[in-house]
Design an enzyme around this catalytic site. Structure first.
Site, PDB file in Angstrom:
ATOM      1  N   GLY A  64       0.780  -1.234   0.000  1.00 21.43           N
ATOM      2  CA  GLY A  64       0.000   0.000   0.000  1.00 21.43           C
ATOM      3  C   GLY A  64       0.808   1.280   0.000  1.00 21.43           C
ATOM      4  O   GLY A  64       0.370   2.295   0.537  1.00 21.43           O
ATOM      5  N   THR A  65       1.995   1.270  -0.643  1.00 16.71           N
ATOM      6  CA  THR A  65       2.789   2.505  -0.685  1.00 16.71           C
ATOM      7  C   THR A  65       2.094   3.580  -1.525  1.00 16.71           C
ATOM      8  O   THR A  65       2.145   4.766  -1.185  1.00 16.71           O
ATOM      9  CB  THR A  65       4.207   2.242  -1.226  1.00 16.71           C
ATOM     10  OG1 THR A  65       4.112   1.567  -2.480  1.00 16.71           O
ATOM     11  CG2 THR A  65       5.025   1.412  -0.253  1.00 16.71           C
ATOM     12  N   LEU A 112      -9.346  -7.089 -13.980  1.00 17.50           N
ATOM     13  CA  LEU A 112     -10.803  -6.925 -13.948  1.00 17.50           C
ATOM     14  C   LEU A 112     -11.405  -7.228 -15.318  1.00 17.50           C
ATOM     15  O   LEU A 112     -10.823  -6.886 -16.351  1.00 17.50           O
ATOM     16  CB  LEU A 112     -11.147  -5.494 -13.532  1.00 17.50           C
ATOM     17  CG  LEU A 112     -10.634  -5.079 -12.145  1.00 17.50           C
ATOM     18  CD1 LEU A 112     -10.792  -3.592 -11.935  1.00 17.50           C
ATOM     19  CD2 LEU A 112     -11.346  -5.862 -11.048  1.00 17.50           C
ATOM     20  N   HIS A 147       1.067   2.312 -13.347  1.00 22.96           N
ATOM     21  CA  HIS A 147       1.917   1.231 -13.854  1.00 22.96           C
ATOM     22  C   HIS A 147       3.366   1.699 -13.835  1.00 22.96           C
ATOM     23  O   HIS A 147       3.659   2.821 -14.267  1.00 22.96           O
ATOM     24  CB  HIS A 147       1.491   0.848 -15.283  1.00 22.96           C
ATOM     25  CG  HIS A 147       2.299  -0.284 -15.838  1.00 22.96           C
ATOM     26  ND1 HIS A 147       2.097  -1.591 -15.458  1.00 22.96           N
ATOM     27  CD2 HIS A 147       3.341  -0.296 -16.715  1.00 22.96           C
ATOM     28  CE1 HIS A 147       2.965  -2.366 -16.087  1.00 22.96           C
ATOM     29  NE2 HIS A 147       3.726  -1.602 -16.851  1.00 22.96           N
TER      30      HIS A 147
END
Length: 204
Positions: free
Chosen positions: A13-14, A95, A111
């Site tokens: 979670g950076t 997804l 990304h």
């Protein structure tokens, strides 16, 4: 009325932390992080959410569960929180087109390369930086883009270049790309899209 935003996470979670810090600094006036959703119960990102006082939920894909059922459960959680925009911040699940259509033009992903280089299926995490070093590029970076049904295929919103330094390992390069590009670009792109969505809502 700011745009209700969910951050989807799978790991440390950076990038979520970069968004939390940006929100605390008043840099996300149009985006309200109302939910952190993880597909892994052991993700440290959930601890970050808790420390920041954010609502958090877990939706793990059960063994043998069809993707449709997993995504339906995710949608249920997102709708229960009134989520209008999604941010994929190290979310390690692709997804479906059907899921994406529920939030068309309202899902962002960060990304760790300059798309169209080193992106698409199989390019995630350290694999991206390993490929960049193996190819011998002198410049890499990060991209924030909208999400569609093609992995890393949506419209590019922001990009930032980062130099590859002699002696770089995938780990050192990953860290520099995060610090010099991802953590800067992601909050900026989130605010940009949220502002556009809010203006659109006001016009309607």
């Amino acid at each position: 009325m700011s745009v209700k935003t969910a951050v989807l996470v799978s790991g440390g979670g950076t990038n979520l932390q970069a968004l939390i810090d940006a929100a605390h600094a008043g840099k996300l006036p149009h985006a309200d992080i109302c939910l952190v959703l993880s597909n892994r119960a052991d993700a440290y990102a959930l601890t970050r959410a808790q420390k920041a006082g954010l609502s958090a939920a877990v939706c793990e894909r059960k063994k043998g569960e069809p993707r449709e059922a997993f995504e339906a459960r995710m949608l249920e959680i997102l709708r229960a929180h009134g989520v209008e925009m999604l941010v994929l911040a190290g979310f390690m699940a692709i997804l479906s087109k059907e899921f994406v259509q529920n939030y068309a033009g309202r899902i962002l992903n960060v990304h760790p390369s300059l798309i169209p280089s080193f992106c698409g299926k199989g390019f995630y995490g350290l694999h991206v930086h390993e490929a960049a070093l193996a190819y011998g590029v002198k410049v890499t970076g990060a991209t924030v883009h909208l999400v569609n049904e093609i992995p890393d295929g949506g419209r590019i919103l922001l990009q930032k270049a980062v130099e590859v330094e002699p002696g770089d390992t995938p780990e050192t390069l990953q860290r520099r790309v995060m610090e010099q590009a991802e953590w800067i670009l992601l909050p900026r792109a989130v605010e940009m899209v949220a502002k556009e969505l809010e203006e659109k809502r006001c016009r309607n």
